[in-house]
Design an enzyme around this catalytic site. Structure first.
Site, PDB file in Angstrom:
ATOM      1  N   SER A  28     -12.832   8.617   6.256  1.00 49.21           N
ATOM      2  CA  SER A  28     -11.919   9.790   6.674  1.00 49.21           C
ATOM      3  C   SER A  28     -12.745  11.526   6.097  1.00 49.21           C
ATOM      4  CB  SER A  28     -10.764  10.094   6.168  1.00 49.21           C
ATOM      5  OG  SER A  28     -10.016  11.507   6.483  1.00 49.21           O
ATOM      6  N   GLU A  63      -4.714  -5.576 -12.744  1.00 47.61           N
ATOM      7  CA  GLU A  63      -5.227  -4.301 -11.452  1.00 47.61           C
ATOM      8  C   GLU A  63      -3.807  -4.205 -11.388  1.00 47.61           C
ATOM      9  OE1 GLU A  63      -8.718  -5.188  -9.469  1.00 47.61           O
ATOM     10  OE2 GLU A  63      -9.778  -4.886 -11.261  1.00 47.61           O
ATOM     11  N   ARG A  67       0.758  -1.046  -0.137  1.00 45.33           N
ATOM     12  CA  ARG A  67       0.371  -0.057  -0.006  1.00 45.33           C
ATOM     13  C   ARG A  67       0.941   1.406   0.176  1.00 45.33           C
ATOM     14  NH1 ARG A  67      -4.473  -1.353  -2.580  1.00 45.33           N
ATOM     15  NH2 ARG A  67      -5.804  -3.287  -0.799  1.00 45.33           N
ATOM     16  N   GLU A  92     -15.681   8.461   0.923  1.00 41.84           N
ATOM     17  CA  GLU A  92     -15.595   7.195   0.642  1.00 41.84           C
ATOM     18  C   GLU A  92     -16.586   6.473   1.756  1.00 41.84           C
ATOM     19  OE1 GLU A  92     -12.958   3.502   0.694  1.00 41.84           O
ATOM     20  OE2 GLU A  92     -11.721   5.370   0.727  1.00 41.84           O
ATOM     21  N   GLU A 102     -14.641 -10.032  -4.539  1.00 41.39           N
ATOM     22  CA  GLU A 102     -13.720  -9.904  -4.097  1.00 41.39           C
ATOM     23  C   GLU A 102     -13.058 -11.051  -3.705  1.00 41.39           C
ATOM     24  OE1 GLU A 102     -11.785  -7.854  -4.991  1.00 41.39           O
ATOM     25  OE2 GLU A 102     -12.998  -6.281  -6.189  1.00 41.39           O
TER      26      GLU A 102
END
Length: 209
Positions: free
Chosen positions: A133, A162, A79, A139, A112
């Site tokens: 947030s 991806e 990430r 989101e 997923e």
């Protein structure tokens, strides 16, 4: 009614005035600049001000749990948002994906689970929905716990197109909870889901076994 006895949520969308929206970036995601004002608790409203807003779209995250083995499946992947911290930028996370048009969160969960971990959920239980947030992004995450069998689970997954490179780990629920306590798991969705599991494990063992 005094200020100390007022209940929350006295305002609504109608108490916000947006004078202008402009797109300041459009790529895989979109960034907008809002020119707005809103009502004040003491009466009246703010002066006009600007805020940038990250329009990311909504997502679904699922904690796979085997109530018979008392095990969870967590996914390890890179990430970039964790770079330049005093930790590895490879995180342990939940099964997760962005909600595509026409999909329900449950649809995303099942899709997923197969793509990222080779799992099939026998059932899903909703934990909550939360804003990630809200000071800077739109989101909303739909969070679930999914009933799985961890027999034969684990391994390498992800879609090359991806740029996904995912290792699925099977571990005892207690070990995952210890990783929250010592900071090795420090992303919000995994923390919320695992803490929920800590409260619900006994019930799930009875109902899902």
């Amino acid at each position: 009614m005094s200020e100390t006895t007022r209940k929350p949520f006295q305002f609504s969308q109608d108490d916000v005035r947006i004078d202008k929206r402009e797109t300041v970036f459009q790529g895989f995601f979109r960034m907008e600049r809002l020119h707005l004002s809103h009502a004040l608790f003491a009466g009246g409203e703010t002066g006009a001000f600007e805020r940038e807003l990250f329009l990311r779209g909504d997502a679904t995250c699922v904690l796979p749990y085997d109530p018979v083995r008392d095990e969870v499946v967590l996914l390890e992947q890179f990430r970039p948002g964790a770079l330049w911290r005093d930790q590895s930028p490879w995180l342990l996370e939940l099964v997760a994906g962005m909600n595509e048009p026409g999909e329900t969160p449950e649809d995303v969960a099942h899709r997923e689970a197969d793509e990222e971990a080779g799992l099939t959920f026998r059932r899903l239980e909703k934990i909550c929905q939360y804003l990630v947030s809200p000071g800077g992004t739109t989101e909303m995450v739909s969070l679930y716990c999914g009933h799985v069998s961890t027999e034969g689970a684990g391994g390498l997954y992800g879609l090359a197109e991806e740029n996904e490179d995912i290792r699925a780990h099977v571990m005892a629920a207690e070990d995952a909870l210890r990783m929250i306590a010592d900071g090795r798991i420090n992303n919000a969705a995994a923390i919320i889901a695992l803490q929920w599991l800590a409260m619900q494990r006994n019930r799930l063992k009875e109902e899902w076994s």
